[in-house]
Design a protein around this motif. Structure first.
Motif, short mmCIF file in Angstrom:
data_model
loop_
_atom_site.label_atom_id
_atom_site.label_comp_id
_atom_site.label_asym_id
_atom_site.label_seq_id
_atom_site.Cartn_x
_atom_site.Cartn_y
_atom_site.Cartn_z
N PHE A 188 -2.50 11.29 -0.61
CA PHE A 188 -1.60 10.15 -0.80
C PHE A 188 -0.33 10.28 0.02
CE2 PHE A 188 -4.28 9.65 -4.60
CZ PHE A 188 -4.59 8.31 -4.46
N PHE A 189 0.05 11.51 0.36
CA PHE A 189 1.18 11.70 1.28
C PHE A 189 0.83 11.13 2.65
CE2 PHE A 189 3.24 14.14 4.66
CZ PHE A 189 4.58 13.95 4.33
N ALA A 190 -0.40 11.45 3.09
CA ALA A 190 -0.86 10.90 4.37
C ALA A 190 -0.96 9.38 4.29
CB ALA A 190 -2.22 11.50 4.73
N GLY A 191 -1.39 8.86 3.12
CA GLY A 191 -1.55 7.42 2.94
C GLY A 191 -0.22 6.69 3.02
N TRP A 192 0.80 7.17 2.29
CA TRP A 192 2.05 6.43 2.32
C TRP A 192 2.79 6.61 3.65
CZ3 TRP A 192 6.82 8.55 3.01
CH2 TRP A 192 7.08 9.86 2.58
N ILE A 218 0.84 -1.20 0.00
CA ILE A 218 0.00 0.00 0.00
C ILE A 218 0.87 1.25 0.00
CG2 ILE A 218 -1.68 1.33 1.35
CD1 ILE A 218 -2.79 -1.34 2.36
N PHE A 219 1.95 1.21 0.77
CA PHE A 219 2.89 2.33 0.80
C PHE A 219 3.45 2.62 -0.58
CE2 PHE A 219 7.53 2.90 0.67
CZ PHE A 219 7.62 4.24 1.04
N ALA A 220 3.86 1.55 -1.29
CA ALA A 220 4.45 1.72 -2.62
C ALA A 220 3.45 2.35 -3.59
CB ALA A 220 4.93 0.37 -3.15
N ILE A 221 2.20 1.91 -3.54
CA ILE A 221 1.17 2.46 -4.42
C ILE A 221 0.94 3.93 -4.12
CG2 ILE A 221 -1.28 2.37 -5.01
CD1 ILE A 221 -1.18 -0.63 -4.59
N CYS A 222 0.77 4.26 -2.83
CA CYS A 222 0.53 5.65 -2.43
C CYS A 222 1.71 6.54 -2.79
CB CYS A 222 0.25 5.72 -0.93
SG CYS A 222 -1.32 5.02 -0.43
#
Length: 251
Positions: free
Chosen positions: A161-165, A141-145
């Motif tokens: 997406f910054f918050a996501g990764w 998930i980190f890589a995708i974000c």
């Protein structure tokens, strides 16, 4: 090519044969259990365990077979083995509770501090494999974000997406940490189950020492150390002593 085929057959064919045999044994064991022949079902399940092809379901069925025979020690032992593989399985937890009610010993549990209690619950929440798989998913998930973050056009998308990764990275680190802590906890905290009807706990690793207290079949103990044919044990109420190691089966 012939050599590769030979190696493949010599390695995987025996595993395939064992798997097929275990399926037959498992089916026969289930049939014996359903007919009320619990001694036979336990024997067949134990035969599968000896092959090393174990699962939570296998240990659960084996524990149920011993429980039906009123064999406290083996039933407690195998419920514990099942829970080690599936710690949150409600069926195992429910039947394990019934099995524990058959035990004679009622031992108090020393109260834990808040932080110690939280830590214990976390390291026992999931197995090492579950923590490891969770960390793998979070890294994915980190890589995708991370990729989408650099390709995002609007500032709102970039913030999201910054918050996501960031969040997935922190959680993955947390998961890896608890995978190591859970593994370390299993190594440093060894347990066993008393496998005899009644046994006197000695103050020293010999029969000449003072007899401290009595334990009965099915009681779970922590294993601290081993000297010759003796194991030093600790109970949940803090009491310690020595038992002949053949009288306690390590989990």
């Amino acid at each position: 090519m012939k050599k590769l085929v030979f190696i493949f057959l010599s390695v995987f064919l025996p595993l395939f044969v064992i798997a097929q045999q275990n399926e037959v044994l498992f089916s026969q064991a289930n049939e014996a259990y359903n007919k009320g022949d619990y001694a036979k079902s336990a024997e067949l399940y134990e035969a599968i365990v000896k092959t090393g092809n174990v699962s939570a379901n296998l240990y659960f069925n084996l524990a149920n077979s011993y429980y039906k025979q009123q064999k406290v020690g083996p039933s407690i032992y195998n419920y514990e083995k099942a829970l080690a593989l599936a710690p949150n399985n409600n069926d195992i937890l429910t039947n394990y509770t019934f099995a524990k009610n058959m035990r004679i010993d009622k031992i108090d549990v020393l109260p834990q501090g808040f932080l110690s209690e939280v830590y214990t619950k976390l390291v026992n929440l999931w197995s090492v494999d579950t923590w490891a798989w969770l960390s793998v998913v979070l890294v994915f998930i980190f890589a995708i974000c991370f990729v989408v973050f650099y390709r995002a056009v609007s500032s709102q998308q970039r913030k999201m997406f910054f918050a996501g990764w960031t969040f997935s990275l922190l959680l993955s680190i947390f998961s890896v940490l608890f995978a190591f802590l859970t593994a370390s906890n299993k190594v440093n905290n060894r347990f066993g189950v008393v496998y005899v009807g009644e046994i006197k706990v000695q103050s020293e690793p010999n029969l000449r020492s003072e007899k401290l207290f009595t334990l009965h079949e099915g009681t779970k103990v922590q294993l601290l150390e081993e000297v010759d044919s003796w194991k030093k044990i600790k109970l949940t109420d803090g009491k310690t002593g020595w038992l002949p190691k053949k009288q306690v089966k390590e989990l």
